[in-house]
Design a protein around this motif. Sequence first.
Motif, PDB file in Angstrom:
ATOM      1  N   PRO A  11       0.823  -1.146   0.121  1.00 16.63           N
ATOM      2  CA  PRO A  11       0.033   0.025   0.117  1.00 16.63           C
ATOM      3  C   PRO A  11       0.805   1.027   0.134  1.00 16.63           C
ATOM      4  O   PRO A  11       1.608   1.480   0.838  1.00 16.63           O
ATOM      5  N   GLY A  12       0.956   1.958  -1.012  1.00 16.79           N
ATOM      6  CA  GLY A  12       1.527   3.325  -1.227  1.00 16.79           C
ATOM      7  C   GLY A  12       2.855   3.154  -1.835  1.00 16.79           C
ATOM      8  O   GLY A  12       3.368   4.294  -1.759  1.00 16.79           O
ATOM      9  N   GLN A  57      -3.691   0.609  -7.267  1.00 16.05           N
ATOM     10  CA  GLN A  57      -2.495   1.813  -7.182  1.00 16.05           C
ATOM     11  C   GLN A  57      -2.040   1.968  -8.682  1.00 16.05           C
ATOM     12  O   GLN A  57      -2.382   1.298  -9.534  1.00 16.05           O
ATOM     13  N   PRO A  78      -3.185   6.179  -4.932  1.00 14.57           N
ATOM     14  CA  PRO A  78      -4.385   5.267  -5.106  1.00 14.57           C
ATOM     15  C   PRO A  78      -4.844   5.678  -6.737  1.00 14.57           C
ATOM     16  O   PRO A  78      -5.106   6.654  -6.837  1.00 14.57           O
ATOM     17  N   GLN A 130      -6.404   5.671   2.035  1.00 12.36           N
ATOM     18  CA  GLN A 130      -4.942   5.453   1.923  1.00 12.36           C
ATOM     19  C   GLN A 130      -4.743   4.849   3.570  1.00 12.36           C
ATOM     20  O   GLN A 130      -5.131   5.397   4.456  1.00 12.36           O
ATOM     21  N   TRP A 163      -3.026   5.834   6.740  1.00 15.81           N
ATOM     22  CA  TRP A 163      -2.398   6.881   7.185  1.00 15.81           C
ATOM     23  C   TRP A 163      -1.658   6.631   8.451  1.00 15.81           C
ATOM     24  O   TRP A 163      -2.310   6.230   9.449  1.00 15.81           O
ATOM     25  N   ALA A 192       0.619   9.541   4.505  1.00 10.96           N
ATOM     26  CA  ALA A 192       0.485   8.265   3.930  1.00 10.96           C
ATOM     27  C   ALA A 192       1.783   7.573   4.767  1.00 10.96           C
ATOM     28  O   ALA A 192       2.875   7.968   4.631  1.00 10.96           O
TER      29      ALA A 192
END
Lengths: 456, 456
Positions: free
Chosen positions: A111-112, A134, A217, B219, B221, B282
Amino acid sequence: MNAPLYPIEQLQLELPELDWITDPNRIERLSQDFSWFSPVLKRQLEGKVADTVVRPRTEDEIRRLVAACARLKVPVTIRGSGTGNYGQTTPLAGGVVLDMTGYGTMLWVRPGAARAQAGIRLHQFEKAALRSGQELRCMPSTYRSATLGGLFGGGFGGVGSINFGPLGAPGNVLGLKAMTIEPEPQVVELRGAEAMRMHHLWGTNGLVLELEIALAPAQPWLETLATFTDFDAALAFADALARAPGLAKREVAFFASPVPDHLTQLAQYLPAGCHAVLSLVAEAGEEALQAMVAAHGGTVTYRRTAEEVAKSNRTLMEYTWNHTTLHALRVDKNLTYLQTSFTPGEHVRQITELTQRYAGEVLMHAEFLRSMDGLLTCSALQLVRFSSEERLDQIIQEHRDYGVRINNPHVHIVEDGKAGGDLAPDILAMKARFDPLGLLNPGKLRHWPVAPRPAP
Amino acid sequence: MNAPLYPIEQLQLELPELDWITDPNRIERLSQDFSWFSPVLKRQLEGKVADTVVRPRTEDEIRRLVAACARLKVPVTIRGSGTGNYGQTTPLAGGVVLDMTGYGTMLWVRPGAARAQAGIRLHQFEKAALRSGQELRCMPSTYRSATLGGLFGGGFGGVGSINFGPLGAPGNVLGLKAMTIEPEPQVVELRGAEAMRMHHLWGTNGLVLELEIALAPAQPWLETLATFTDFDAALAFADALARAPGLAKREVAFFASPVPDHLTQLAQYLPAGCHAVLSLVAEAGEEALQAMVAAHGGTVTYRRTAEEVAKSNRTLMEYTWNHTTLHALRVDKNLTYLQTSFTPGEHVRQITELTQRYAGEVLMHAEFLRSMDGLLTCSALQLVRFSSEERLDQIIQEHRDYGVRINNPHVHIVEDGKAGGDLAPDILAMKARFDPLGLLNPGKLRHWPVAPRPAP
């Protein structure tokens, strides 16, 4: 006793298992990039060609090649897929071109963020990212063929920079793995700001093996063209759309007349003489977008949903940034281009004044983006009707005198381009650490002594 | 023949199937919001109470209630969960409080947008959105109890406004369904700009049944507190973080000393006398964030991943925006607050100068956000040590004279608050269309005649 071998021959003899490219036509092609956009670079780089090209497939192959090159003092020029514009993959002193496109495995997606080998094509990278919802933060218009390493080594940003700024803004590139050019190559992980000391140095101060970058995203993007009869209205709309915080977007490009007339593949959507704004806006924002176009007196002439884009495999992204230039040069060989950074907040006035001043000679194509400091501004990739190198220099100087920044795409020396002047000590320290023998494309750094070329 | 009934009694007699609240204590509580933050409003709204509260569960129940109120000329005050601050849910002329919290079904979630009945709690709304990997764009710190309709009717923005600006920026609210207050109520769908004519009017010019809003991709965080000994360094860090285009974020709040000393539930992370910056960044940006904190001489004293936050059910979001005020008022009853909009680009200087000028009396708490025009700026919710209403007025006037905008939270008339002066003709046209009898909380609009209250 045999006659002494040329270093290149010795290299190939020592490493027969590597994927060598020996066909002179392919070597010549793999020694070039899109520097032909510039008549100046075309002249300057004429005849600059590698002695050989190698296409490694593993880190171990890269290590063996680098070790041998270091021992034999053979220059190494790193290449992605050659979508750059500064002749950055053109070897100035011969030697080996290291074609990284065979070294492109996706390593992980989280994620990210995601990490891949440098030679991965951005299209493949984004496909892998999309599986987890993403997408790339900064995507050059050349993403189909361009590599991740090439984007890092010679790219600036692109589609998505309207949100995330240039690739160089902290947080976009998270880290990298690089190899030193030495007889015993070292492999080092660099994070954050330290990693960025190899960014946009055209592969002259380090061999990047892997890159870890932040992702955005994914969103379903609506692709539209809006056309206008009035220049001011078109530019005001583009600026308002780019600013609007409630309209999520990935791209806003402004094409002043007669730039749209050069985009012949979109001709049916671009009435002759129109000004046009190309955008990718989140689909949920369509009503607000349509209202904004109408309020500025424009017409939406082209509209494709994300699903339609995916099905057709045709995207407006391939008409933005340097692809606009490419499409225009295809229909008019006498064109070349400029790269201009405007002053945040002054960009609308500057674009208007400069468009008027050079009417007919410098054709305005501006891309909206955030600056390193997060301010909304534009970069232009103006089309220029080329008459002479002197006139081109004069136009560049006049732009600088006017107060905008030119990142000159007609130079092939790092210090003369975006870096603009002397290199910072931390950049040079990186060079000393990762290329102590000065073998990475010698001649590209003005302020770095070129090692004497070994006798054949 | 029976004696004539009071209108309220008649209403309840006509609609016995509705969920009426008759307990005077509950009616009193449901006639209030957080206007007690203001000693001025507390005094002004003392004793203002509904005659009854009703909690409808279906559109049909709302329609029957509204029709009867229109026929009987009973004032109607719409209420979410009462987390507003302007006494907006306090009926000035009695009548019915329409508690919308029983009307909160999620209708649909699609990529980029979702629609729900107005009484849904934002916490529930976000939970539904998260199932498809999406989240609210603008989230008040009161999201656990606050309703979607309340956010639209009396809210401004909040967590997320650093990306999407205020809720009022085009593209954030996509549409709504509203009911007219008439004997034969009409139900109308309004889109885009037209829908926004009911925004932040405190439920005075329309009864909103459903809202359709844009979503952000969710997202993970990272929640952090960074503390500083130096005011300028803390503010410079907050500004740099807020600007940084490569650091995706949802929230940046700046607490000048001694504000952090009032956040007693976080005391172990906030050394006495510190300045603090609260952020949601993020997770992939953590290294860049840490580097930025270090470069400004700060210390990260609190750090929770998205997973830790989800597990603990404790989030720093509930220490931001008006929650900061709430926490501070709990430990010091003599505090009240201001709401201030700074000038984009001048906000750092203005915050610095105003903090110094009112040291010890006005304590700086600033929230970073984008303006309607997409410019980075701050809104402050300063804590004020209250001495008298005259002094409070003086401070407000001095701020206005200095050149910043005060959205006065010590008034209970729409025109005196954020609307600032006369209402625009399109707002008044909406009032005439949706509340022709002037029954929506009469007295809240200065420039709208209050219908004579029917005799009992």
